[in-house]
Design an enzyme around this catalytic site. Structure first.
Site, PDB file in Angstrom:
ATOM      1  CB  THR A  30       1.704   1.764   2.598  1.00 58.74           C
ATOM      2  OG1 THR A  30       1.201   1.513   3.863  1.00 58.74           O
ATOM      3  CG2 THR A  30       3.147   2.657   2.441  1.00 58.74           C
ATOM      4  CG  ASN A  31      -1.839   5.785   5.401  1.00 63.23           C
ATOM      5  OD1 ASN A  31      -1.988   5.910   4.240  1.00 63.23           O
ATOM      6  ND2 ASN A  31      -3.305   5.884   6.228  1.00 63.23           N
ATOM      7  NE  ARG A  32       6.379   9.406   7.748  1.00 63.42           N
ATOM      8  CZ  ARG A  32       7.018  10.213   7.746  1.00 63.42           C
ATOM      9  NH1 ARG A  32       7.107  11.375   6.995  1.00 63.42           N
ATOM     10  NH2 ARG A  32       7.724  10.567   8.897  1.00 63.42           N
ATOM     11  CB  ALA A  59      -1.659   4.673   9.755  1.00 60.04           C
ATOM     12  CB  VAL A  60      -6.982   2.277   7.817  1.00 58.95           C
ATOM     13  CG1 VAL A  60      -7.804   1.562   6.889  1.00 58.95           C
ATOM     14  CG2 VAL A  60      -7.221   1.739   9.385  1.00 58.95           C
TER      15      VAL A  60
END
Ligand code: CTP
Ligand code: CA
Length: 226
Positions: free
Chosen positions: A33-35, A99-100
């Site tokens: 995932t992203n932050r 934030a893809v």
């Protein structure tokens, strides 16, 4: 949901907003995932609703309440986020704050990977669809105003200006995520970049940045008389 805020400069307009991270599974219990806290995107969705817009918020997994007057669609992966955005069209404005994750695992494992089975797995990645670029290039279905975000760590303006061109959007809201207190915090210091100019907004609470951006969107949509 029924329209909560009636009237206002964005009455009769539909706003599409993406927010939060995406989550790309590796196996049934793991993923990448992203932050992203989702705060800035949620604040923008709420601010647009307060100005009278019908708002569709396509959200990755976050721990935030749905803003009042906003229709929220929960998704996990980038591909699901793109599909939900396309299903939500037409829209007058698209604000792509999510934030893809740029990449996903090309073959998701159907059962949990076990650490005693031959050491760490070698994962291979494939690129995810670019939601902002895809919707920017969606021809007659393109929202009249398409706004991207850019979180950068260096050469903020140059990277963001290159992104504006590459993505085909109208504005990029750029921020320097190395600024203390921005990532996961309550404040943001942004640049609004359009084809012909750069505006440097003073550092302010994310809610305040959201209100200012919603006002600018309202000005732009009502000035174009369409
Ligand atoms: N974005 C998107 N879909 C993607 C990647 C990004 O919609 N698959 C959107 C983000 O929501 C944001 C903008 O594109 O509005 C810029 O995202 P960013 O990650 O900064 O851009 P990238 O083109 O992915 O470039 P980078 O290599 O810097 O990550
Ligand atoms: Ca990216």
């Amino acid at each position: 949901a029924a329209q909560f805020f009636k009237g206002g400069p964005l009455a009769g307009k539909h706003a599409l907003v993406t927010a939060g991270p995406t989550f790309e599974p590796i196996d049934p219990v793991r993923g990448i995932t992203n932050r992203s806290s989702g705060r800035q995107g949620y604040a923008i969705a709420g601010a647009l609703a307060k100005l009278g817009a019908r708002v569709t918020l396509v959200s990755g997994p976050v721990a935030l309440p749905t803003p009042i007057g906003v229709d929220r669609i929960d998704v996990e992966t980038a591909r699901d986020m793109l599909a939900a955005c396309q299903a939500a069209l037409p829209a007058d404005v698209g604000v792509f704050v999510a934030a893809v994750a740029d990449w996903r695992i090309d073959e998701v494992f159907g059962t949990k990977l076990k650490k005693d089975k031959g050491g760490p797995p070698a994962l291979t990645f494939v690129e995810n669809p670019d939601i902002l670029a895809t919707l920017s290039a969606s021809g007659p279905r393109r929202p009249k105003l398409v706004i991207g975000f850019a979180a950068e760590t260096n050469d903020v303006e140059a990277h963001a200006r290159a992104k504006l061109a590459r993505k085909g959007c109208d504005w990029i809201i750029a921020n320097d995520v190395t600024e203390p207190g921005v990532m996961g915090g309550d404040e943001n210091a942004v640049l609004l970049i359009s084809k012909d100019r750069t505006e440097r907004w003073t550092r302010a609470a994310k809610d305040s940045v959201a209100r200012d951006l919603a006002q600018r969107i309202a000005q732009d949509l009502t000035a174009s008389l369409s």
